[in-house]
Scaffold this motif. Structure first.
Motif, PDB file in Angstrom:
ATOM      1  N   ARG A  21       7.626  10.585   2.455  1.00 43.86           N
ATOM      2  CA  ARG A  21       8.099  10.875   3.971  1.00 43.86           C
ATOM      3  C   ARG A  21       8.892   9.962   4.706  1.00 43.86           C
ATOM      4  O   ARG A  21      10.056  10.389   5.259  1.00 43.86           O
ATOM      5  N   SER A  22       8.823   8.561   4.285  1.00 40.18           N
ATOM      6  CA  SER A  22       9.900   7.690   4.704  1.00 40.18           C
ATOM      7  C   SER A  22      11.118   7.811   4.043  1.00 40.18           C
ATOM      8  O   SER A  22      12.128   7.608   4.533  1.00 40.18           O
ATOM      9  N   ARG A  25      12.769  10.535   5.772  1.00 41.28           N
ATOM     10  CA  ARG A  25      13.594   9.903   6.768  1.00 41.28           C
ATOM     11  C   ARG A  25      14.460   9.199   6.963  1.00 41.28           C
ATOM     12  O   ARG A  25      15.512   9.546   7.677  1.00 41.28           O
TER      13      ARG A  25
END
Length: 91
Positions: A21-22, A25
């Protein structure tokens, strides 16, 4: 044996062990930044071409060209600056 789980209170989004997820992002921030840069270059380039052609066809003074060129770029920055979201700060 008692098993305890340590959690980080600043990161509420679930992630896998690779932190996908990071990574997603970060990738989207780079892509949005690149798109923004490309858009700025195109808009300011078209503004420069438009003014150049206008001033060449009218024989207006060179100082006026530079005043309007820089003024137009400044207005563009002032108008589009609020469109950029600031990064979310934890807290």
């Amino acid at each position: 044996m008692v098993r305890t789980e340590i959690t980080d209170s600043t990161d509420s989004e679930p992630t896998d062990s690779t932190g996908s997820r990071s990574t997603d992002r970060t990738l989207s921030r780079y892509l949005l930044g690149g798109a923004r840069l490309l858009t700025d270059l195109v808009v300011l380039g078209l503004w420069t071409i438009f003014l150049t052609l206008l001033f060449l066809s009218t024989a207006w003074p060179r100082w006026a060209y530079y005043v309007i060129l820089v003024g137009g770029a400044a207005v563009y920055v002032v108008v589009t600056a609020p469109w950029i979201r600031s990064p979310e700060t934890p807290g």
